[in-house]
Design an enzyme around this catalytic site. Structure first.
Site, PDB file in Angstrom:
ATOM      1  N   SER A  13      -6.654 -15.791   8.023  1.00 21.65           N
ATOM      2  CA  SER A  13      -5.779 -14.658   7.744  1.00 21.65           C
ATOM      3  C   SER A  13      -6.097 -13.489   8.674  1.00 21.65           C
ATOM      4  O   SER A  13      -7.200 -12.937   8.650  1.00 21.65           O
ATOM      5  CB  SER A  13      -5.943 -14.201   6.296  1.00 21.65           C
ATOM      6  OG  SER A  13      -5.237 -12.990   6.078  1.00 21.65           O
ATOM      7  N   HIS A  38      -2.766 -17.444   9.191  1.00 23.62           N
ATOM      8  CA  HIS A  38      -2.123 -16.911   7.984  1.00 23.62           C
ATOM      9  C   HIS A  38      -1.716 -15.463   8.206  1.00 23.62           C
ATOM     10  O   HIS A  38      -2.525 -14.643   8.668  1.00 23.62           O
ATOM     11  CB  HIS A  38      -3.095 -16.999   6.801  1.00 23.62           C
ATOM     12  CG  HIS A  38      -2.506 -16.663   5.478  1.00 23.62           C
ATOM     13  ND1 HIS A  38      -1.841 -17.590   4.694  1.00 23.62           N
ATOM     14  CD2 HIS A  38      -2.477 -15.495   4.786  1.00 23.62           C
ATOM     15  CE1 HIS A  38      -1.442 -17.016   3.582  1.00 23.62           C
ATOM     16  NE2 HIS A  38      -1.809 -15.733   3.609  1.00 23.62           N
ATOM     17  N   ASP A  40      -0.043 -12.179   6.304  1.00 24.42           N
ATOM     18  CA  ASP A  40       0.326 -11.551   5.041  1.00 24.42           C
ATOM     19  C   ASP A  40       1.329 -10.426   5.288  1.00 24.42           C
ATOM     20  O   ASP A  40       1.025  -9.455   5.987  1.00 24.42           O
ATOM     21  CB  ASP A  40      -0.907 -10.981   4.347  1.00 24.42           C
ATOM     22  CG  ASP A  40      -1.784 -12.067   3.767  1.00 24.42           C
ATOM     23  OD1 ASP A  40      -1.267 -12.889   2.996  1.00 24.42           O
ATOM     24  OD2 ASP A  40      -2.993 -12.101   4.078  1.00 24.42           O
ATOM     25  N   MET A  42       3.547  -7.488   3.625  1.00 22.94           N
ATOM     26  CA  MET A  42       3.608  -6.628   2.432  1.00 22.94           C
ATOM     27  C   MET A  42       4.542  -5.464   2.701  1.00 22.94           C
ATOM     28  O   MET A  42       4.528  -4.885   3.793  1.00 22.94           O
ATOM     29  CB  MET A  42       2.216  -6.103   2.084  1.00 22.94           C
ATOM     30  CG  MET A  42       1.138  -7.168   1.997  1.00 22.94           C
ATOM     31  SD  MET A  42      -0.481  -6.439   1.642  1.00 22.94           S
ATOM     32  CE  MET A  42      -1.563  -7.814   2.064  1.00 22.94           C
ATOM     33  N   HIS A  71       3.002 -15.514   4.376  1.00 18.18           N
ATOM     34  CA  HIS A  71       3.021 -15.240   2.939  1.00 18.18           C
ATOM     35  C   HIS A  71       3.780 -13.930   2.714  1.00 18.18           C
ATOM     36  O   HIS A  71       3.311 -12.854   3.100  1.00 18.18           O
ATOM     37  CB  HIS A  71       1.579 -15.142   2.430  1.00 18.18           C
ATOM     38  CG  HIS A  71       1.441 -14.713   1.008  1.00 18.18           C
ATOM     39  ND1 HIS A  71       0.239 -14.284   0.476  1.00 18.18           N
ATOM     40  CD2 HIS A  71       2.343 -14.640  -0.012  1.00 18.18           C
ATOM     41  CE1 HIS A  71       0.409 -13.958  -0.788  1.00 18.18           C
ATOM     42  NE2 HIS A  71       1.674 -14.163  -1.109  1.00 18.18           N
ATOM     43  N   MET A  73       4.898 -11.079   0.560  1.00 14.34           N
ATOM     44  CA  MET A  73       4.680 -10.273  -0.646  1.00 14.34           C
ATOM     45  C   MET A  73       5.641  -9.103  -0.586  1.00 14.34           C
ATOM     46  O   MET A  73       5.251  -7.948  -0.377  1.00 14.34           O
ATOM     47  CB  MET A  73       3.219  -9.805  -0.699  1.00 14.34           C
ATOM     48  CG  MET A  73       2.238 -10.920  -0.978  1.00 14.34           C
ATOM     49  SD  MET A  73       0.512 -10.440  -0.704  1.00 14.34           S
ATOM     50  CE  MET A  73       0.350 -10.856   1.038  1.00 14.34           C
ATOM     51  N   MET A 142      -3.138 -17.349  -5.899  1.00 13.11           N
ATOM     52  CA  MET A 142      -3.873 -16.143  -5.527  1.00 13.11           C
ATOM     53  C   MET A 142      -5.102 -16.008  -6.414  1.00 13.11           C
ATOM     54  O   MET A 142      -4.997 -16.034  -7.647  1.00 13.11           O
ATOM     55  CB  MET A 142      -2.990 -14.905  -5.660  1.00 13.11           C
ATOM     56  CG  MET A 142      -1.821 -14.846  -4.692  1.00 13.11           C
ATOM     57  SD  MET A 142      -2.328 -14.869  -2.943  1.00 13.11           S
ATOM     58  CE  MET A 142      -3.341 -13.380  -2.859  1.00 13.11           C
ATOM     59  N   GLY A 147      -2.616  -7.689  -1.995  1.00 17.18           N
ATOM     60  CA  GLY A 147      -2.381  -6.350  -1.471  1.00 17.18           C
ATOM     61  C   GLY A 147      -3.432  -5.872  -0.490  1.00 17.18           C
ATOM     62  O   GLY A 147      -3.119  -5.111   0.415  1.00 17.18           O
ATOM     63  N   GLY A 150     -10.617  -8.318   1.480  1.00 15.77           N
ATOM     64  CA  GLY A 150     -11.980  -7.964   1.123  1.00 15.77           C
ATOM     65  C   GLY A 150     -12.285  -7.944  -0.354  1.00 15.77           C
ATOM     66  O   GLY A 150     -13.398  -7.571  -0.745  1.00 15.77           O
ATOM     67  N   ASP A 180      -5.948 -18.414  -1.894  1.00 11.52           N
ATOM     68  CA  ASP A 180      -6.138 -17.218  -1.071  1.00 11.52           C
ATOM     69  C   ASP A 180      -6.750 -16.118  -1.915  1.00 11.52           C
ATOM     70  O   ASP A 180      -6.208 -15.756  -2.958  1.00 11.52           O
ATOM     71  CB  ASP A 180      -4.777 -16.769  -0.514  1.00 11.52           C
ATOM     72  CG  ASP A 180      -4.878 -15.567   0.417  1.00 11.52           C
ATOM     73  OD1 ASP A 180      -5.997 -15.102   0.681  1.00 11.52           O
ATOM     74  OD2 ASP A 180      -3.824 -15.091   0.871  1.00 11.52           O
ATOM     75  N   GLY A 181      -7.874 -15.592  -1.433  1.00 11.98           N
ATOM     76  CA  GLY A 181      -8.476 -14.447  -2.103  1.00 11.98           C
ATOM     77  C   GLY A 181      -9.966 -14.600  -2.293  1.00 11.98           C
ATOM     78  O   GLY A 181     -10.415 -15.369  -3.149  1.00 11.98           O
ATOM     79  N   GLY A 182     -10.745 -13.924  -1.467  1.00 12.99           N
ATOM     80  CA  GLY A 182     -12.192 -13.925  -1.629  1.00 12.99           C
ATOM     81  C   GLY A 182     -12.862 -15.237  -1.278  1.00 12.99           C
ATOM     82  O   GLY A 182     -13.995 -15.491  -1.701  1.00 12.99           O
TER      83      GLY A 182
END
Length: 237
Positions: A13, A38, A40, A42, A71, A73, A142, A147, A150, A180-182
């Protein structure tokens, strides 16, 4: 015969990349062996941040031949699908939340030659995608609230990943299960054991203290060590 669901994919990402040196950052990730890039997107409404649009997708397309994993959003994603695919997106994922025309939008993505994904926020139950699953190429779970890059992985999402994995095995074996996420070396093997086979990583790759290559190696090594699989992917989608 081994199908696509048996393979692992690592999607880097660029949300955590250094945009002043974007081409160099992507090339380093590509050389290190990531499978997808990836992106993102937004809009400041669907999520409380504003990031990239079709221009960045087009820029990434000029930088790399790797599949671009976009992705969305954003509110009313159906109004922007063609722009992102024209810019070079290979995969386009939309949220199920607040989207009454999700089936039609997935059809549009596929009719324009891209692969279609459906996304669930942490607060959305796995069952929300059950009816739409046969029409998707990818399900994205997710594991942070979308949004910002980190954030810390939400471990309670492991059960949802397993539930959706079981749904895929029953209804749509071609669908990739992305998370996706952390994602980092400390949790990637647990997420894989829960059923995911595609991992989005931002900070763990682009902010690794020893550099991008070491970030990718660390993730691959954990998958290889814990899952007893080769760290190299034979297909890129």
């Amino acid at each position: 015969m081994k199908g696509i669901i048996d393979l692992f994919y690592l999607s880097a990402s660029i949300l955590s990349a250094d945009f002043a040196n974007l081409a160099d950052q992507i090339h380093k990730a590509e050389d290190a062996g990531v499978d997808w890039i990836h992106i993102d997107v937004m809009d400041g409404h669907f999520v409380p941040n504003i990031t990239m649009g079709p221009f960045i997708v087009e820029t990434c397309r000029r930088i790399t031949s790797l599949p671009l994993d976009v992705h969305l959003m954003i509110e009313k994603p159906e109004n922007h699908i063609q722009s992102f695919i024209n810019a070079g997106a290979n995969w386009v994922s939309i949220h199920i939340e607040g989207n009454s025309n999700v089936h039609r939008t997935l059809q549009v993505i596929q009719s324009l030659g891209a692969k279609a994904g459906i996304v669930l926020n942490p607060g959305t139950p796995a069952q929300a995608v059950e009816a739409i699953l046969p029409f998707t190429d990818l399900v994205l779970v997710m594991t942070v609230n979308p949004g910002f890059s980190g954030q810390s992985f939400i471990p309670q999402m492991l059960g949802k990943i397993s539930t959706i994995k079981n749904m895929i095995e029953k209804t749509n074996l071609r669908a990739i299960l992305q998370v996706d996420g952390g994602i980092n070396p400390q949790n990637i093997s647990v997420v894989a054991q829960a059923g995911a086979n595609c991992f989005v990583a931002a900070t763990a790759i682009f902010k690794h203290p020893q550099g991008i290559a070491e970030g990718v190696i660390s993730l691959r090594t954990e998958l290889q060590k814990k899952m007893r699989l080769s760290p190299q992917i034979q297909e890129n989608g």
